[in-house]
Motif scaffolding. Structure first.
Motif, PDB file in Angstrom:
ATOM      1  N   ALA A 120      16.636   6.409   1.771  1.00  0.00           N
ATOM      2  CA  ALA A 120      16.179   7.693   1.879  1.00  0.00           C
ATOM      3  C   ALA A 120      14.891   7.548   2.544  1.00  0.00           C
ATOM      4  O   ALA A 120      14.021   8.598   3.001  1.00  0.00           O
ATOM      5  CB  ALA A 120      15.877   8.205   0.334  1.00  0.00           C
ATOM      6  N   ILE A 121      14.259   6.113   2.498  1.00  0.00           N
ATOM      7  CA  ILE A 121      13.042   5.883   3.469  1.00  0.00           C
ATOM      8  C   ILE A 121      13.501   5.684   4.880  1.00  0.00           C
ATOM      9  O   ILE A 121      14.324   4.922   5.175  1.00  0.00           O
ATOM     10  CB  ILE A 121      12.266   4.791   2.835  1.00  0.00           C
ATOM     11  N   LEU A 122      12.781   6.517   5.772  1.00  0.00           N
ATOM     12  CA  LEU A 122      13.289   6.484   7.118  1.00  0.00           C
ATOM     13  C   LEU A 122      12.320   5.392   7.881  1.00  0.00           C
ATOM     14  O   LEU A 122      12.728   4.694   8.683  1.00  0.00           O
ATOM     15  CB  LEU A 122      13.012   7.900   7.845  1.00  0.00           C
ATOM     16  N   LYS A 123      11.086   5.559   7.684  1.00  0.00           N
ATOM     17  CA  LYS A 123      10.148   4.641   8.445  1.00  0.00           C
ATOM     18  C   LYS A 123       8.917   4.617   7.519  1.00  0.00           C
ATOM     19  O   LYS A 123       8.431   5.432   6.714  1.00  0.00           O
ATOM     20  CB  LYS A 123       9.910   5.557   9.683  1.00  0.00           C
ATOM     21  N   THR A 124       8.137   3.297   7.830  1.00  0.00           N
ATOM     22  CA  THR A 124       6.893   3.211   6.988  1.00  0.00           C
ATOM     23  C   THR A 124       5.947   2.720   8.072  1.00  0.00           C
ATOM     24  O   THR A 124       6.315   1.954   8.902  1.00  0.00           O
ATOM     25  CB  THR A 124       7.000   2.174   5.846  1.00  0.00           C
ATOM     26  N   ASN A 125       4.665   2.964   7.881  1.00  0.00           N
ATOM     27  CA  ASN A 125       3.398   2.539   8.638  1.00  0.00           C
ATOM     28  C   ASN A 125       2.376   2.164   7.959  1.00  0.00           C
ATOM     29  O   ASN A 125       1.703   3.077   7.069  1.00  0.00           O
ATOM     30  CB  ASN A 125       3.232   3.583   9.593  1.00  0.00           C
ATOM     31  N   LEU A 126       1.899   0.869   8.168  1.00  0.00           N
ATOM     32  CA  LEU A 126       0.986   0.426   7.039  1.00  0.00           C
ATOM     33  C   LEU A 126      -0.481   0.248   7.846  1.00  0.00           C
ATOM     34  O   LEU A 126      -0.265  -0.181   9.245  1.00  0.00           O
ATOM     35  CB  LEU A 126       1.150  -0.962   6.673  1.00  0.00           C
ATOM     36  N   ASN A 127      -1.361   0.790   7.410  1.00  0.00           N
ATOM     37  CA  ASN A 127      -2.682   0.341   7.868  1.00  0.00           C
ATOM     38  C   ASN A 127      -3.556  -0.711   7.183  1.00  0.00           C
ATOM     39  O   ASN A 127      -3.839  -0.295   5.733  1.00  0.00           O
ATOM     40  CB  ASN A 127      -3.675   1.835   8.003  1.00  0.00           C
ATOM     41  N   PHE A 128      -3.446  -1.689   7.677  1.00  0.00           N
ATOM     42  CA  PHE A 128      -3.910  -2.922   6.483  1.00  0.00           C
ATOM     43  C   PHE A 128      -5.453  -2.666   6.185  1.00  0.00           C
ATOM     44  O   PHE A 128      -5.738  -3.039   4.893  1.00  0.00           O
ATOM     45  CB  PHE A 128      -3.529  -4.268   7.392  1.00  0.00           C
ATOM     46  N   THR A 129      -6.182  -2.518   6.853  1.00  0.00           N
ATOM     47  CA  THR A 129      -7.750  -2.336   6.698  1.00  0.00           C
ATOM     48  C   THR A 129      -8.014  -1.311   5.678  1.00  0.00           C
ATOM     49  O   THR A 129      -8.703  -1.231   4.708  1.00  0.00           O
ATOM     50  CB  THR A 129      -8.718  -2.259   7.872  1.00  0.00           C
ATOM     51  N   LYS A 130      -7.220  -0.119   5.586  1.00  0.00           N
ATOM     52  CA  LYS A 130      -7.703   0.916   4.849  1.00  0.00           C
ATOM     53  C   LYS A 130      -6.528   0.584   3.691  1.00  0.00           C
ATOM     54  O   LYS A 130      -6.415   1.569   2.737  1.00  0.00           O
ATOM     55  CB  LYS A 130      -7.045   2.129   5.636  1.00  0.00           C
TER      56      LYS A 130
END
Lengths: 816, 47
Positions: A120-130
């Motif tokens: 059900a999860i299509l895509k993820t994007n991580l912001n490491f510093t935040k």
């Protein structure tokens, strides 16, 4: 924890969990040749290996985090859906979670491969510093609450903050980008203006080109002043409305006068103007502003109590459980509280039995047993079966939360409005000095040579810009913040750092700040090693007591993995001495040395009695366990250091008896206050401030929140999670606390450096003014002097702070 | 010459504005780490 984990590599043996690196208990789980501390960790491993994501464990530190309880079902409530989901179209929604657990690149690997684990999860994007994860998912397949639970089950528990809405975050980002944009444009204008001014300086005479360059310069200068410099107009105007003069006024004046003069010269073909100097100055000023704006995105300095409280509550309305937002609590409501939930407002237990853990409020982790009819204070965490409570006070009037209704919490500027910062103080003198100089010189030339007055007044205003303060300030303090962050001391902004350098009084909270309930360092002094059964018997015995040392012993036995209950007979507690019981007919006695038949040795004062537990078995003295440092390591040294330069006070919510090991370090009795309520603490700070003292408050729990807010600078000490700190001006990791004196000296060195730069810049100004007063400041001299001044300020700030920072690094010592 | 230099520098400014508008400056750490991530090891077996 997460900060330490990134730098240290724990030794992994079979005794540590393969997933999270925790020390394994006796009953660890073996799965696929790896051992795990709990079934949660094992399940995460299994899930990852089933989807061939074992690369997660290829990182240089133990990447995993023990999974958390899944309790995010409440997010399915409509209120949160509206708050959290930033975008939703065609069944696909986007949500951004704050995941404090993110700490190494394995996290990145796992979190950006989530789509492999859940369809059900299509895509993820991580912001490491935040530490923010954006997830695109199909809402028809997985709800928001399920998604959060899924993340928690992997060990990444989302942090949901009811205060911080997506709009405020968006606002911040927009401001950051706007400044960056202005900086870029100013750089462009400055660089090109210098290029176009070159022929003039070299004395190349070409009438047509000269005019073209003049117009191009004018165009660039206009953009620089009115777009890149627009903040100066806004700020000066808003300050003038408040009848305040800040350092920005002479800067703006210089820029405006220089610009108008240039417009006049270029349009009348009488000269080249100062466009390059003016836009260059703006460029440097903006670099300073940008540098100052260092923010620690993963920390929050603004937490209110609501950040700790549940976001929704379960009310009972006409026999039915109804989910409602926290704010809708009213007196007389019946609420259902589940295991590990936090009590939102003062209440009375109505049904069931509860153990309340007030560690959030007091920092003291002691569970208190509550029976039906007993009152419970807001902020306590309930453990046990589901209970029902009746609210007796409004949310805002609870014992803990009423603190936030105090004036200090409502006025965001109370710390800065009465604080004369160096730049603004000097700025006032500077502005008046400059004005009178311009006036005197103008009048002189009017009388003696009327042709020159205009030229000289303009030059004075242009050249005498307080660059030192405007450039050296942000750079020096910005550097200071960056250096201190390396030592796990995070300061909110540069003003806070300046205030830190000027304090003269330091107030400490005791529990959790100076003292630690850490048993890692326990030492056994038994004449022979104890067997497994004997440990378990000892565990069952100390279990019965609430004495601090008994609790510490209990935790220690849990740590070494022998925590098993055995059956005790003929138990008795002799108050002030110890405990006695029989296990399978064998007598056990724990407590003080004389009580257990040991000869008492005289030890260092602060180590006596409370930190040792003696054991007697079968009427035979066996030795003792020692918890040698109940104080945080290095604290004694730190207090000694501070007391020679500062007034140091100790505040504690505890009784005096619990602080014997610290009293040695606070010789004057009036410098200690015991049994303080959160409100008392705040009022104590207020009274110190009333005596004209500049106070720093150093505390940890929510019970210090008022004092931290009231103090000139409030420092929150945090041990594991940098996330759970009350609103403060600075966050300090516990292991760095003992370095506080060094940090203070470092901050003071920073201020000295600023003053030195100010003197140097005054010398530059004097040179420039000597030309200006005579009315023959050529644009060339301005174009050399002004950037030179700016750059030397920048260099001094850099070199000076790096020098101080490196010497701080040599002296710095981490206590873990 | 002047026109050329001016148009070049304006080109840079436009590139700069574009980079901010598309959010390229917002996160400077994560992409650097992302590039170090190996693709799945199973792929290598096919080689």
């Amino acid at each position: 924890m997460n900060l330490i984990a990134a730098t240290q590599k724990p030794i992994i043996t079979d005794s540590h969990c393969f997933h999270c690196g925790e020390l394994n208990q006796a009953n660890s789980i073996i799965y696929q040749k790896h051992s795990f501390c709990c079934s949660g960790c094992q399940q995460v491993y299994q899930l990852l290996s089933d989807h061939s994501l074992e690369d997660y464990y290829a990182c240089d530190v133990v990447p995993g985090r023990s999974p958390h309880e899944q309790r995010f079902g409440f997010l399915d409530h409509l209120i949160f859906r509206e708050k959290l989901i930033t975008f939703s179209k065609g069944g696909i929604s986007k949500v951004t979670f704050n995941l404090p657990g993110i700490h190494c690149r394995s996290c990145l690997y796992l979190l950006e491969n989530l789509h492999k684990l859940n369809a059900a999860i299509l895509k993820t994007n991580l912001n490491f510093t935040k530490k923010e994860l954006s997830v695109w998912f199909e809402e028809s397949e997985i709800s928001l609450g399920e998604l959060a639970n899924f993340l928690a089950s992997l060990g990444y528990e989302p942090f949901i903050d009811s205060e911080e809405s997506k709009t405020s975050r968006h606002q911040n980002l927009k401001e950051e980008n706007a400044l960056f944009m202005k900086l870029g444009i100013a750089g462009f204008c400055a660089g090109n203006a210098m290029l176009f001014s070159f022929p003039e300086y070299l004395g190349i005479e070409d009438g047509e080109l000269k005019h073209l360059f003049g117009y191009l310069n004018l165009f660039l200068g206009t953009i620089a002043v009115f777009y890149a410099g627009s903040d100066y107009f806004k700020n000066v105007w808003s300050h003038l409305k408040l009848k305040k003069i800040t350092i920005e006024l002479p800067i703006l004046l210089g820029i405006l006068v220089g610009y108008s003069r240039s417009v006049y010269e270029i349009l009348t073909h009488t000269g080249a103007g100062y466009i390059d100097s003016v836009s260059g100055l703006l460029f440097f000023l903006l670099i300073g502003k940008w540098f100052q704006q260092k923010s620690f995105d993963f920390l929050s300095f603004e937490r209110k109590y609501t950040s700790y409280f549940p976001l929704t509550i379960t009310k009972i309305v006409q026999g039915l459980e109804v989910l409602a937002p926290l704010q809708e609590i009213a007196v007389g409501d019946h609420l259902v509280i589940r295991n590990q939930e936090i009590i939102p407002a003062d209440a009375i237990l109505y049904r069931g039995q509860s153990h309340i853990d007030y560690s959030f409020v007091t920092g003291e982790s002691e569970k208190i047993k509550i029976q039906v009819g007993d009152s419970i204070y807001a902020g306590g965490k309930h453990t046990g079966e589901i209970v029902e409570i009746v609210i007796i006070k409004e949310l805002k009037q609870s014992y803990l939360t009423q603190l936030w209704e105090e004036q200090v919490f409502k006025d965001p500027l109370h710390k800065t409005e009465n604080w004369e910062n160096f730049a603004n103080k000097v700025g006032i003198y500077f502005t008046f000095g400059l004005m009178s100089l311009a006036l005197v010189v103008g009048i002189y030339w009017l009388i003696n040579d009327p042709n020159k007055w205009q030229n000289s007044v303009v030059s004075i205003l242009v050249i005498a810009c307080p660059c030192a303060l405007a450039i050296s300030y942000p750079f020096t303090l910005g550097h200071g913040m960056r250096w201190l962050a390396k030592f796990n001391f995070f300061i909110k902004d540069t003003q806070s750092l300046e205030r830190l350098a000027q304090i003269d009084t330091i107030v400490f909270d005791k529990t959790g700040t100076l003292t630690l309930s850490n048993n890692e360092g326990a030492k056994e002094h038994f004449i022979r090693p104890l067997t497994h059964d004997e440990w378990s018997n000892l565990y069952s015995l100390v279990q019965q007591s609430t004495h601090p040392i008994a609790r510490q012993t209990k935790k220690w036995i849990q740590n070494i993995g022998f925590a098993q209950m055995t059956k005790a007979e003929m138990f008795s507690e002799i108050s002030g001495k110890g405990l006695e019981a029989y296990f399978n007919g064998i007598q056990y006695r724990v407590g003080s040395a004389p009580f257990t038949g040991h000869s008492s040795k005289t030890k260092n004062m602060y180590q006596i009695s409370e930190s040792q537990l003696y054991l007697q078995m079968n009427h035979e003295p066996l030795g003792y366990i020692e918890f040698p440092w109940e104080n945080r390591p290095g604290v004694e040294w730190m207090l000694r250091q501070l007391q020679s330069n500062y007034n140091v006070y100790l505040l504690s919510g505890d009784k005096k008896e619990h602080a014997t090991h610290l009293l040695d370090w606070f010789p004057a009795l009036e410098s200690c206050r015991f049994e303080c309520s959160p409100m008392d603490k705040m009022n104590f700070i207020k009274s110190l401030q009333g005596q004209g003292k500049k106070v720093a408050m150093i505390g940890d729990g929510l019970n210090d929140a008022g004092a931290i807010k009231q103090a000139h600078i409030g420092i929150a000490v945090s041990d594991d999670h940098m996330h759970f700190t009350p609103a403060s001006d600075a966050i300090l990791q516990g292991s760095s606390l003992a370095n506080l004196p060094k940090f203070l000296y470092f901050a003071q060195d920073g201020l000295k450096l600023i003053k030195l730069s100010f003197i140097i810049s005054l010398i530059y100004n004097a040179i420039g003014l000597s030309f200006a007063i005579q009315g023959n400041l050529s644009p060339l001299i301005a174009a050399i002097l002004m950037p030179l001044n700016s750059i030397s300020m920048l260099l001094i700030a850099n070199a000076g702070m790096n020098y101080h920072g490196k010497s701080l690094k040599r002296q710095y010592k981490s206590y873990n | 010459m002047i026109g050329l230099s001016l148009s070049m520098s304006i080109g840079f400014v436009i590139a700069f504005i574009w980079s901010i508008k598309t959010g390229q400056q917002e996160d400077l750490t994560t992409p650097a780490m992302r590039i170090l991530m190996d693709e799945k090891k199973t792929k290598n077996r096919n080689l």
